[in-house]
Scaffold this active site. Sequence first.
Site, PDB file in Angstrom:
ATOM      1  CB  SER A 120      -1.009   0.354   1.072  1.00  0.00           C
ATOM      2  OG  SER A 120      -1.295  -0.859   1.603  1.00  0.00           O
TER       3      SER A 120
HETATM    4  N1  SAH Z   1       0.626  -5.060   3.950  1.00  0.00           N
HETATM    5  C1  SAH Z   1       1.795  -5.953   2.995  1.00  0.00           C
HETATM    6  C2  SAH Z   1       0.313  -5.951   2.139  1.00  0.00           C
HETATM    7  C3  SAH Z   1      -0.014  -6.943   1.102  1.00  0.00           C
HETATM    8  S1  SAH Z   1      -1.070  -6.466   0.121  1.00  0.00           S
HETATM    9  C4  SAH Z   1       2.776  -5.169   2.885  1.00  0.00           C
HETATM   10  O1  SAH Z   1       2.692  -4.462   3.926  1.00  0.00           O
HETATM   11  O2  SAH Z   1       3.535  -5.215   1.646  1.00  0.00           O
HETATM   12  C5  SAH Z   1      -2.352  -8.351   0.983  1.00  0.00           C
HETATM   13  C6  SAH Z   1      -2.064  -9.099   0.655  1.00  0.00           C
HETATM   14  O3  SAH Z   1      -2.769 -10.108   1.918  1.00  0.00           O
HETATM   15  C7  SAH Z   1      -1.259 -10.043   0.213  1.00  0.00           C
HETATM   16  O4  SAH Z   1       0.022 -10.198  -0.329  1.00  0.00           O
HETATM   17  C8  SAH Z   1      -1.937 -10.986  -0.301  1.00  0.00           C
HETATM   18  O5  SAH Z   1      -1.397 -12.329  -0.564  1.00  0.00           O
HETATM   19  C9  SAH Z   1      -3.056 -11.321   1.377  1.00  0.00           C
HETATM   20  N2  SAH Z   1      -3.903 -12.176   1.817  1.00  0.00           N
HETATM   21  C10 SAH Z   1      -5.255 -12.511   0.680  1.00  0.00           C
HETATM   22  N3  SAH Z   1      -5.829 -12.511   0.817  1.00  0.00           N
HETATM   23  C11 SAH Z   1      -6.064 -13.263   2.491  1.00  0.00           C
HETATM   24  C12 SAH Z   1      -5.692 -14.502   3.291  1.00  0.00           C
HETATM   25  N4  SAH Z   1      -7.704 -15.214   3.589  1.00  0.00           N
HETATM   26  N5  SAH Z   1      -4.921 -14.351   4.812  1.00  0.00           N
HETATM   27  C13 SAH Z   1      -4.004 -14.299   4.528  1.00  0.00           C
HETATM   28  N6  SAH Z   1      -3.492 -13.309   3.803  1.00  0.00           N
HETATM   29  C14 SAH Z   1      -4.135 -12.527   2.638  1.00  0.00           C
END
Ligand code: SAH
Length: 273
Positions: A120
Site C-alpha cells: 500500500s
Molecule cells: N501489508 C502488506 C500488503 C500486502 S497486500 C505489505 O506491507 O506488503 C495484501 C496481502 O494480503 C497479499 O499478499 C495477499 O496475498 C494477502 N492475503 C489475501 N487474503 C489473505 C488471507 N486470507 N490470509 C492471509 N493473507 C491474505
Amino acid sequence: MSQRPGFPVKLSQTGASGTARKTPSPVSARSSAQLNPVVTSSQAVRTATPRTASPVSGLGLESGAVRARMVRKLAEQGVQDARVLEAMGQVERHRFVESALVNQAYEDTSLPIGLGQTISKPNVVARMVELLCQNVPGKLGRVLEIGTGCGYQAAVLSHVATEVYSIERLRGLHEKARTNLRPFRLHNVHLIFGDGMLGYPKGAPYAGIISAAGGDAVPDAWLDQLATGGRLIAPTITPAGHQALVVVLKTAQGFERQVLEAVHFVPLKSGVA
Ligand code: SAH
C-alpha cells in the site's frame, strides 16, 4: 451503539467458542520467530541496517533524509500520531520493494510486490496504523496483521505494538517477507503462513487486528479473536458496493462499527497457495 455490527460484519452464532478452525500452518509463529528472529528499539533498527553494497547504494536511500521528507508529507496529509510518524520514519521502505522500483519507494504510491499483490501507499499504511492506535496511550499490545505481503507494514507495526503476528496465504510472499525482515532482527514480529480469514487463535486476544486485503465481510474469527477494548481495521465492501475502510471496536456491550473512506485493496481470499 449497535450491539452487533450490521452488515458488512457477520457474526458467528457461537461467538468465540470453538468453531472448527484449520490449523494455521506448518510454520507457526513460534517456529518462525525462532528461525527468523525478526527489532524493537529504533537503535536496533539503525544498527541492523545491512551495510553490504547493494543495488540501492548510492541512491541516497540509506540516509534518513528521504524518509524524513516522506514523514513531513504524511503529516501534511493529516497523519498526526507521533508514534506512527516515528515508525514511518524508521522503516526503510526501499528494502521491501524490487530493486527496479527502489527509486519510487518513498513516493506516495502503491507498488507491485509479486504474485499480483501490492504494497500500500505510505499514506494508507500510516492512516490505518493511526486508526489502530487511536485512543490507546503508549504501545499497543498484541496485533494481528492479515496479509504480510512483503513485510513492510509488519515492520511499521513492530514499532507501535508489543507483538505483531502477521499471516500470509501465499507461500512465495511469506518467504519473501521473511527474507526482507531478517536483517532488521525484529524480535516481536512473528510470521505465519496460513489463511488469515481464520485469524490466528494462538496469539488471541488481540488489542488490534489490521487487514491489508479487502473482503465482502469481516470474518467471524477476527471478531472472536479481538480483545474487549480492541479495534479492527479492515477494507470491506459496503452496502453501496464499494470497498471502504471499516473500523470495528469490541466493547463489553458489543461491537461498534464505523465506515470510513473508500479504498482499493487487493482481495481477501480464503485458503493458501
Ligand atoms: N501489508 C502488506 C500488503 C500486502 S497486500 C505489505 O506491507 O506488503 C495484501 C496481502 O494480503 C497479499 O499478499 C495477499 O496475498 C494477502 N492475503 C489475501 N487474503 C489473505 C488471507 N486470507 N490470509 C492471509 N493473507 C491474505
